[in-house]
Structures are given as C-alpha cells and as structure tokens.
Design an enzyme around this catalytic site. Structure first.
Site, PDB file in Angstrom:
ATOM      1  N   PRO A   2       1.237  -0.721   0.318  1.00 21.71           N
ATOM      2  CA  PRO A   2      -0.263  -0.103   0.328  1.00 21.71           C
ATOM      3  C   PRO A   2       0.999   1.051  -0.090  1.00 21.71           C
ATOM      4  O   PRO A   2       1.630   1.568   1.091  1.00 21.71           O
ATOM      5  CB  PRO A   2      -0.996  -0.343   1.488  1.00 21.71           C
ATOM      6  CG  PRO A   2      -0.072  -1.202   1.788  1.00 21.71           C
ATOM      7  CD  PRO A   2       1.639  -1.384   1.780  1.00 21.71           C
ATOM      8  N   GLU A   3       0.961   2.115  -0.956  1.00 21.68           N
ATOM      9  CA  GLU A   3       1.249   3.656  -1.021  1.00 21.68           C
ATOM     10  C   GLU A   3       0.141   4.317  -0.836  1.00 21.68           C
ATOM     11  O   GLU A   3      -1.174   3.726  -0.445  1.00 21.68           O
ATOM     12  CB  GLU A   3       2.277   3.607  -2.582  1.00 21.68           C
ATOM     13  CG  GLU A   3       2.380   2.821  -2.493  1.00 21.68           C
ATOM     14  CD  GLU A   3       3.834   3.052  -3.663  1.00 21.68           C
ATOM     15  OE1 GLU A   3       3.415   4.697  -4.170  1.00 21.68           O
ATOM     16  OE2 GLU A   3       4.202   2.611  -4.108  1.00 21.68           O
TER      17      GLU A   3
END
Length: 297
Positions: A2-3
């Site tokens: 996850p960014e």
DNA sequence: AAGTGAACCTGAAGGC
DNA sequence: TGCCTTCAGGTTCACT
C-alpha cells in the site's frame, strides 16, 4: 501493498461501514503485528463507536466516541475486508476463502453499523509489517509516527515552488528524495517511478537540480508536482494497484497496474508517444527503480 | 549529512 | 515433486 492510493482506497471502503458503527467485539488472533498490540486492545475498543475515519500519508486513523484514537498501517501486505456477520459471501471475495489466508486474519472487528447491520471488518497481513496502535485523540498529529511526516501530495499545496524548496541543495537522487516521507508523505516505490516517468525526469538526477538557478521553481519541478498529483489522482480513481495483496474492502481488485508506464516493465518499449526507448531496471536504496533512459533526463 | 545495507516476515515465482 | 534463490507495495536502524 500500500502506498497512498491504496490506503485511501481502503479508507473509502471502510468509511461507510465503520463511521457511526459500534464495535461489539474484537478478536486479536495474535499478540503482535509489527509491534505488540496495545495493552487491553480489545477491551479499549469494545463498546466504542467510530466517530470518523481518516488518513495521513499511508496511515489510517480512526477517532472513537471515547478513549484512544487508532492508528493503523498496512505495511507491505496488509488488507482489510468487510464480511457480513451471517457469513454470506461478499461479492468479489475468493482468495481469502482459502484456509491458509485465514491464518493471517490477525484482527477482526465485529461491528454493528449505523444502519443496524452486523458486519465483520477483518485485517489480514501475511508479512505482519503493518500495525495498529493507540494514540491521544486530541494530539493525533503529534504522535511520533505522524509528527515528522512531510506534506500530503494530493492537495493544492504541492506545486513546483514547494518541491523546489524542499529539494534545494540536496545531492540525493530524485528517487530517494521522493521516497523520503519527511519531505513528501505517501509516495512509495510504484508511484515515485510512475511520477518520474510522467514528468520525464531521471530517477538518478540530483534532487537539488530541480530548483531554478534564480531561486524560483524550475519548469521541471512544476512538471513533477503535476505528475505526482495526476498519478495519485488516477490511481485512487482506479481503486489502487493490485499486484499481489491489495484488494478493495469488498474483495475486488484495483486496476491501476494496467496503467503503469514503467513499473515492473523492464525490457518493454517505453509507452510514451514517439519515445521508443527500452525500460530499464536499476537498484536505488535497495529498491527497484524502473525508468526509461531515453525520455527521462 | 548522506548514502548503503540489513533487518523485520511470509509467500510467490523461477531455475534446476 | 522438491529444493534453492530471488523478489515484493514499507519502515527503521546500524554502519560507513
């Protein structure tokens, strides 16, 4: 996983279920993720109502009607999914039905939504680089994990002048500067590569070279700011990028990975109109960088 | 100060 | 089939 776009996607999926919901019961199926879960983790959550769900960079935050606030990070492989309490299959879910994935269902929140439905909010994180911690609700932004974070890259504040100022005098490569959460908070390996490609800038170029000689922001810094905002906006719109772990909370896949220009495309022809270069992979700070040496200068 | 490498942990994929 | 190596969206720390 996850960014920023993936975390924002998760936040938007959880929000309609969690906001206004009462936490009925909490299962902590192991005592730690990256960090030990807080003392009396379940007890401090049970009975509370979720007032609001927020995001700062790659961190999810939740304010409750009383007691501590919750800070959550998804690490590399964390995901949330929502299930109906009656066990009915949620559309789009399939991989988590396999038993070995259930092993990694580390935290389960049993909630009653504002509309009175019973649901489960399940946190799954095979690598356990993610975490959940409590924080003082009135001083959330002063929490050690959040206090040092740089600017949010999604808003209007991120422009060429700001980037030029942040990067002025820095000899580190652009890639490193963009990955530094103390400067701009929320970008990760994928979106740094993609933003640099969109801006036509080499990841190896010195960050300080973006500042104009006169002290005003350079054209390049402006291009980079626009590229960052564009790529994040488009990725959020697409539900994030699903490479292996990222799922929306209903189990469906994000699809921004199909829009990658360079990430994980080593050896392919650069998709930029009229470029014709070949995408290259190098390693910077121990992470893969993908870029086109022909059009990124 | 800035850069590098390793550590944390598990699973997937590829080579043999 | 199995064994081995390499790699993965993040962060932090120890070391030049």
């Amino acid at each position: 996983m996850p960014e920023l776009p993936e975390v924002e996607t998760v936040r938007r999926g959880l929000q309609p279920v969690l906001e206004g919901a009462r936490i009925v019961r909490v299962e902590a199926r192991r005592p730690n993720l990256r960090f030990p879960l807080p003392d009396r983790f379940a007890e401090q959550l049970e009975g509370r109502r979720v007032a609001s769900l927020g995001r700062r960079a790659k961190y999810l935050t939740a304010h409750l009607d009383a007691g501590p606030a919750l800070i959550c990070h998804l690490g590399m492989s964390g995901s949330f999914r929502i299930e109906h309490a009656d066990g009915a299959a949620t559309p789009g879910i399939f991989r988590h039905e396999r038993s070995k994935d259930a092993v990694h269902d580390h935290v389960v929140l049993h909630v009653e939504t504002a509309a009175g439905e019973l649901k489960r909010v399940v946190y799954n994180d095979p690598r356990r680089f993610g975490f959940m911690l409590f924080a003082e609700p009135d001083r959330l932004s002063e929490h050690p994990l959040l206090a040092g974070l740089g600017i949010e890259p999604t808003g209007n504040a991120l422009d060429g002048d700001l980037i030029a100022g942040l990067f002025r005098g820095r000899a580190a490569p652009l890639k490193s500067a963009l990955m530094d959460q103390r400067l701009i908070a929320g970008l990760g390996n994928i979106y740094v590569c993609e933003a640099l490609w969109r801006a036509g800038l080499s990841p190896r170029r010195a960050a300080g070279s973006l500042a104009g000689a006169t002290g005003r922001s350079s054209v390049r810094a402006g291009r980079l700011a626009q590229a960052i905002r564009d790529v994040l906006g488009a990725a959020i719109e697409a539900g994030g990028s699903s490479l292996r772990d990222h799922r929306l909370t209903d189990g469906t896949l994000g699809y921004f990975q199909h829009s990658f220009g360079v990430y994980d495309r080593e050896g392919e022809t650069c998709p930029r109109q009229g470029c014709g270069g070949t995408i290259k992979r190098i390693v910077q700070n121990g992470r893969s960088t993908f870029y086109c040496p022909a059009c990124q200068r």
